[in-house]
Write a protein that holds these residues in place. Structure first.
Motif, PDB file in Angstrom:
ATOM      1  N   THR A  58       0.808  -1.212   0.000  1.00  0.00           N
ATOM      2  CA  THR A  58       0.000   0.000   0.000  1.00  0.00           C
ATOM      3  C   THR A  58       0.847   1.270   0.000  1.00  0.00           C
ATOM      4  O   THR A  58       0.344   2.335  -0.317  1.00  0.00           O
ATOM      5  N   THR A  59       2.123   1.136   0.363  1.00  0.00           N
ATOM      6  CA  THR A  59       2.948   2.336   0.351  1.00  0.00           C
ATOM      7  C   THR A  59       3.560   2.608  -1.020  1.00  0.00           C
ATOM      8  O   THR A  59       4.087   3.689  -1.248  1.00  0.00           O
ATOM      9  N   SER A  60       3.505   1.643  -1.925  1.00  0.00           N
ATOM     10  CA  SER A  60       4.083   1.851  -3.253  1.00  0.00           C
ATOM     11  C   SER A  60       3.348   2.951  -3.996  1.00  0.00           C
ATOM     12  O   SER A  60       2.119   3.009  -3.975  1.00  0.00           O
ATOM     13  N   ILE A  61       4.103   3.782  -4.635  1.00  0.00           N
ATOM     14  CA  ILE A  61       3.461   4.854  -5.402  1.00  0.00           C
ATOM     15  C   ILE A  61       2.939   4.323  -6.741  1.00  0.00           C
ATOM     16  O   ILE A  61       1.998   4.830  -7.314  1.00  0.00           O
ATOM     17  N   VAL A  62       3.566   3.241  -7.197  1.00  0.00           N
ATOM     18  CA  VAL A  62       3.101   2.600  -8.426  1.00  0.00           C
ATOM     19  C   VAL A  62       2.746   1.159  -8.127  1.00  0.00           C
ATOM     20  O   VAL A  62       3.505   0.444  -7.485  1.00  0.00           O
ATOM     21  N   THR A  63       1.583   0.747  -8.551  1.00  0.00           N
ATOM     22  CA  THR A  63       1.208  -0.656  -8.431  1.00  0.00           C
ATOM     23  C   THR A  63       0.704  -1.111  -9.788  1.00  0.00           C
ATOM     24  O   THR A  63       0.342  -0.292 -10.630  1.00  0.00           O
ATOM     25  N   SER A  64       0.706  -2.391  -9.972  1.00  0.00           N
ATOM     26  CA  SER A  64       0.164  -2.854 -11.241  1.00  0.00           C
ATOM     27  C   SER A  64      -0.831  -3.954 -11.001  1.00  0.00           C
ATOM     28  O   SER A  64      -0.685  -4.763 -10.095  1.00  0.00           O
ATOM     29  N   THR A  65      -1.868  -3.953 -11.763  1.00  0.00           N
ATOM     30  CA  THR A  65      -2.851  -5.015 -11.666  1.00  0.00           C
ATOM     31  C   THR A  65      -3.089  -5.611 -13.032  1.00  0.00           C
ATOM     32  O   THR A  65      -3.065  -4.897 -14.034  1.00  0.00           O
ATOM     33  N   PRO A  66      -3.315  -6.876 -13.046  1.00  0.00           N
ATOM     34  CA  PRO A  66      -3.567  -7.512 -14.327  1.00  0.00           C
ATOM     35  C   PRO A  66      -4.957  -7.173 -14.831  1.00  0.00           C
ATOM     36  O   PRO A  66      -5.876  -6.988 -14.062  1.00  0.00           O
ATOM     37  N   ASP A 119       5.278  11.633   8.210  1.00  0.00           N
ATOM     38  CA  ASP A 119       6.208  10.762   8.936  1.00  0.00           C
ATOM     39  C   ASP A 119       5.711   9.312   8.913  1.00  0.00           C
ATOM     40  O   ASP A 119       6.502   8.383   8.745  1.00  0.00           O
ATOM     41  N   VAL A 120       4.408   9.136   9.083  1.00  0.00           N
ATOM     42  CA  VAL A 120       3.855   7.775   9.047  1.00  0.00           C
ATOM     43  C   VAL A 120       4.019   7.187   7.644  1.00  0.00           C
ATOM     44  O   VAL A 120       4.390   6.023   7.484  1.00  0.00           O
ATOM     45  N   VAL A 121       3.780   8.019   6.632  1.00  0.00           N
ATOM     46  CA  VAL A 121       3.951   7.542   5.251  1.00  0.00           C
ATOM     47  C   VAL A 121       5.400   7.098   5.037  1.00  0.00           C
ATOM     48  O   VAL A 121       5.668   6.013   4.503  1.00  0.00           O
ATOM     49  N   ARG A 122       6.346   7.934   5.486  1.00  0.00           N
ATOM     50  CA  ARG A 122       7.759   7.602   5.299  1.00  0.00           C
ATOM     51  C   ARG A 122       8.135   6.372   6.110  1.00  0.00           C
ATOM     52  O   ARG A 122       8.889   5.520   5.636  1.00  0.00           O
ATOM     53  N   SER A 123       7.613   6.276   7.332  1.00  0.00           N
ATOM     54  CA  SER A 123       7.870   5.081   8.137  1.00  0.00           C
ATOM     55  C   SER A 123       7.350   3.852   7.418  1.00  0.00           C
ATOM     56  O   SER A 123       7.994   2.801   7.409  1.00  0.00           O
ATOM     57  N   GLY A 124       6.181   4.003   6.821  1.00  0.00           N
ATOM     58  CA  GLY A 124       5.593   2.897   6.070  1.00  0.00           C
ATOM     59  C   GLY A 124       6.508   2.468   4.934  1.00  0.00           C
ATOM     60  O   GLY A 124       6.735   1.279   4.710  1.00  0.00           O
ATOM     61  N   GLU A 125       7.072   3.448   4.245  1.00  0.00           N
ATOM     62  CA  GLU A 125       7.979   3.124   3.137  1.00  0.00           C
ATOM     63  C   GLU A 125       9.227   2.420   3.650  1.00  0.00           C
ATOM     64  O   GLU A 125       9.704   1.457   3.040  1.00  0.00           O
TER      65      GLU A 125
END
Lengths: 446, 108
Positions: A192-200, A271-277
């Motif tokens: 969920t932290t990825s800025i790019v995801t891919s779905t088929p 900060d939470v977003v960065r921690s997540g990453e």
């Protein structure tokens, strides 16, 4: 109080206090800075490439409206050379979606962008109103989420678009990070932290020509507060509502927690977003270990499901309901002895189990067998076609079809479906047996 | 709400948006008159409590006010400026002020 001058231009009166650094800006400087930061997110993560056709998931809400406005502005200002179109999903909820779709139609005119509206009835033969009539208000969010996820992909495929952008903001991500943290689900946290995801997905014109739909979140680092302020100061036309089927969502506890944190310490959200990453990088086999820049981003499968209404994650009630289902599913996994099998040598790359136990075991194995580390390669996603609808799926029957079958048989099978779905993104070979066991459960339940 | 201008009161415009208007019978804009107590000028805190106690008919008060102040996630703009720049709820109302409450909590 005497007016505070803008920290940048030093002349105009400051109207905005930025949550991330407390800087006080005037309207013009704020708009400039906000857009520049999105531009930076786009270029730093190489989200777009020239000539690309990009569909923006548009709900008429603040996030997607701001996204459309900013991307149009930036595309012109910085000459990205991308073609932007609007894609809306009509869940078929009277009195809820009708008005927001009117907003999207106005946006399409204001921004001079082509708009496609795709209805659940058109795609699945069921509107959400009909689904609720059938299954009741409890659990209907699961249907909505599963349907919507595919709907955006199908819509994109139908339009020949391979890239969908959504308006997820920093608050949404922080909320999801916290929820996954509280649930002990680090693999999912990493996705969920990825800025790019891919779905088929599959192009509707030709079910055989499968295509990967890329998804990205250009507003990932943008505060919800700033999105709302941007919309306000640019007098953008957006629509706010709550899904009539999830009134409880408003009190979503993860959301409340984030907002409370923000009041005490505004930087907490980023900060939470960065921690997540950072945590994502620690997850074994995480796609995020490449910084989220990989061409093939993390599979997004479960990420947004359960979200109702427009911007996923906003309706935390749905998310929380989903979470409960996930917990139930973990129990199911335990019963089936999944955690033992998961940890076999085949664990690698994109294996995403939802339980905490598997993760721990996996780490242990990795330490003990150094050759396992050496030979670890991200597995190719083993994707087949749904035997019913032809939609790309790692299962024989895709989630939407399983749900639809239940609906069509006048017998909802929400609970079972979730256990089934849990294995959907697991591609490790060792999962095959366990998965087929679950599938048998499914078939028997049929 | 549409009382005549009085010297012993401050007349302000209150606006709701971002979904907050749903809690106020879908009203987006109100004219509110806040009485002065002698020389004491009413502040935003008093305005908020007046809105919550006397104007709001929706029973879900906690969606607007929580722990004695505006619920986190609702932005308050005083004449278009973040209320943090104006002293938050201690800001003393002036005739003709525009107080905007925007919810960031709603979806689209």
């Amino acid at each position: 109080m005497p007016p505070t001058p803008c920290a940048l231009c030093k002349t105009n009166r400051a109207l905005i206090v930025r949550p991330k650094d407390h800087s006080k800006l005037c309207k013009a400087c704020f708009i400039q800075v906000f857009e520049t930061e999105i531009h930076h997110t786009i270029t730093a993560n190489k989200l777009f490439h020239r000539g690309e056709k990009i569909a923006m998931g548009a709900s008429g809400g603040k996030d997607s409206t701001v996204l459309a406005s900013v991307l149009k502005t930036l595309n012109e200002r910085h000459d990205y050379g991308v073609e932007l179109i609007l894609l809306s999903i009509d869940e078929g909820i009277k009195g809820y979606r009708d008005d927001s779709l009117e907003t999207v139609k106005r946006n399409a005119q204001q921004y001079k962008m082509p708009l496609t509206i795709l209805g659940y009835d058109e795609l699945y033969g069921w509107t959400m109103d009909q689904v609720v009539e059938q299954v009741g208000k409890k659990g209907n969010c699961t249907y909505c989420g599963v349907f919507r996820r595919q709907a955006l992909d199908r819509g994109a495929a139908r339009l020949g678009v391979k890239h969908v952008v959504t308006g997820h903001n920093a608050d949404d991500i922080a909320e999801t990070v916290l929820m996954n943290l509280l649930r002990g689900d680090l693999p999912r946290l990493s996705r969920t932290t990825s800025i790019v995801t891919s779905t088929p997905s599959a192009a509707s014109s030709d079910p055989k020509s499968h295509t990967n739909i890329k998804r990205s979140k250009p507003l990932k680092y943008a505060y919800e507060k700033e999105i709302v302020l941007y919309a306000h100061h640019k007098s953008l036309d957006y629509f706010s509502t709550e899904c009539i089927y999830s009134p409880e969502a408003f009190r979503g506890s993860a959301r409340a927690l984030i907002k409370n944190l923000e009041r005490v310490r505004p930087s907490a959200i980023l900060d939470v977003v960065r921690s997540g990453e950072d945590m994502a990088k620690l997850v074994p086999g995480s796609d995020d270990s490449c910084g989220g820049n990989c061409a093939n981003g993390a599979p997004a499968a479960e990420e947004e499901e359960g979200g109702c209404g427009s911007s996923n994650g906003r309706t935390a009630g749905g998310e929380m309901a989903n979470m409960e289902q996930q917990l139930a599913q973990n129990e199911l996994a335990t019963e089936n002895g999944l955690e033992v099998e998961i940890t076999a040598g085949a664990i690698s790359g994109q294996s995403h189990s939802s339980g905490t136990t598997p993760l721990r075991n996996r780490e242990k194995k990795t330490k003990n067998k150094s050759e396992a580390v050496a030979s670890r390669k991200p597995p190719k996603q083993v994707m087949g076609k749904c035997s019913r609808c032809g939609y790309l799926s790692s299962q024989e029957v895709c989630k939407a079809c399983v749900l639809l079958e239940g609906l069509n048989k006048n017998r909802p099978k929400n609970a079972i479906q979730v256990g089934y779905e849990a294995q959907d993104t697991d591609n490790a070979d060792s999962m095959a047996t366990a998965t087929s066991r679950l599938r048998n459960v499914q078939i028997q339940a049929d | 709400m549409s009382e005549e201008k009085r010297k012993d009161a401050v007349q302000v415009t209150v606006e709701f948006s971002g979904g907050l208007e749903m809690l106020f019978e879908h009203q987006r804009k109100l004219q509110i008159s806040m009485a002065k107590k002698g020389e004491e000028v009413p502040n935003v805190a008093e305005l908020v409590s007046h809105l919550c106690n006397d104007v709001m008919k929706d029973s879900r008060k906690d969606l607007f006010v929580l722990d004695g102040t505006v619920r986190p996630g609702i932005l308050v703009l005083i004449n278009d400026a973040d209320w943090e720049l104006e002293g938050e709820d201690q800001y003393e109302l002036q005739e003709g002020d525009n107080i905007l409450f925007v919810s960031t909590l709603h979806g689209g």
